[in-house]
Design a protein around this motif. Structure first.
Motif: not given
Length: 363
Positions: A342-354
């Motif tokens: 589980t991610l809190v403060g970020a989503t899998p899509e946020d990681i992808f975009n980064a």
């Protein structure tokens, strides 16, 4: 339902910050009961999140001159200055315990309800704000986090009795003093304390009793207990040596020794750093051969539970081409799914975009 209460009182920074991991090991192995720990650091220190890069977030030289230890915790979040004006609560229960919700958002909601009740008992109109904030009229009055340690679940936080805004900003690495002044101003605007709300700090025992009564509101009866020999051994032999080691404190740096310069190395090999602001900050540092990821480090002040999922994401991305967006997205998603994370403060899509920002940076 009864839980054990360990009131450790004032203890050294490492015990205040890390002893709960020994309890989590004991709870996970079934040799200690569900437990709530109260403790306070006897002296000031600086604590960084498990995914942060020490040199990027802390003024290391200043902290050394002040004698502040710097400790990397095993949970996410940002760099913080901690001292004896904060009463820590550390909640440790088995994953399969009926009072331990399986979902992270429910976990925070359930246990932080007790802390909100404690603040209200003290006369402070605290409120829970998802996912993991306790606020008073919009100002934060507790820093909280959560994690999984083998088969134990951990929720931690603090009662902020008073707050040293100037020192909290001074220990951090910032671009210049103008930025630091703005940081102090922002902290004063968005962080509060028991002293600020009440004009005074109630006796420590009164705050602890309010917390005990707060836990009763969620069906947990805290019964005073003792630290077991196994917990003492786990702390002395496993937890403390790891947290005092250079390898742990500099974990990201030592794993990625070549990643901290933004330069063209040779031919198409480039080292790139990008920052992406989700709800929390994500920092990605990578060594690229053209668009192919040769090495990558993901850092920031987000929470990843379990924290080891970040290493799995990094491994899954190594060798992938930034031109193949589907492969990059799939690698991230599968790593998270395989870790049941589980991610809190970020989503899998946020990681992808980064990660995709690396492509923009090199092109």
């Amino acid at each position: 339902m009864a839980w054990r209460l360990l009131d450790l009182g004032y203890v050294d920074p490492y015990r205040a910050q890390c002893f709960y991991e020994a309890t989590a090991l004991a709870v996970s192995k079934g040799i200690a009961p569900p437990t709530v720990i109260f403790c306070l650091p006897a002296s000031p220190y600086v604590c960084i999140g498990v995914h942060q890069i020490l040199e990027n977030v802390v003024d290391v030289d200043y902290c050394k001159t002040q004698g502040y230890p710097t400790i990397r915790r095993s949970l996410g979040g940002g760099a913080v200055f901690l001292n004896s004006h904060q009463l820590f609560f550390q909640i440790i229960g088995p994953k399969d315990h009926p009072q331990v919700p399986p979902r992270v958002d429910d976990l925070f909601r359930y246990f932080l309800t007790a802390i909100v009740a404690a603040y209200r008992r003290l006369g402070i109109p605290a409120e829970y704000r998802p996912v993991n904030d306790i606020v008073v009229r919009g100002r934060k009055i507790s820093g909280t986090g959560a994690g999984i340690w083998e088969d134990a679940v951990i929720v931690v936080g603090n009662f902020i009795m008073d707050f040293n805004f100037d020192e909290a900003a001074r220990v951090l690495r910032v671009p210049d003093e103008k930025f630091r002044d703005k940081l102090v101003s922002s902290m004063r605007e968005w962080i509060t304390s028991i002293r600020r709300e009440l004009g005074t700090i109630p006796p420590l025992e009164e705050i602890k009793q309010a917390a005990i009564e707060g836990f009763k509101t969620i069906g947990i009866e805290l019964k005073p207990g003792e630290v077991t020999p196994e917990e003492k051994r786990f702390f002395a032999e496993e937890v403390l040596p790891r947290h005092k080691s250079h390898e742990w404190l500099h974990a990201i740096t030592s794993d990625h020794p070549t990643l901290f310069h933004r330069v063209k190395v040779a031919h198409d090999v480039t080292v790139v750093e990008v920052r992406y602001k989700a709800r929390k900050l994500i920092r990605v540092i990578a060594q690229l051969d053209g668009y192919q990821i040769r090495d990558i480090a993901i850092a920031g002040d987000f929470f990843a539970i379990p924290y080891t999922v970040v290493k799995r994401i990094e491994s899954a991305l190594t060798g992938k081409s930034l031109d193949d967006e589907n492969a990059v997205r799939t690698a991230i998603q599968q790593a998270i799914q395989q870790s049941d994370a589980t991610l809190v403060g970020a989503t899998p899509e946020d990681i992808f975009n980064a990660v995709l920002q690396l492509r923009t940076a090199v092109s």
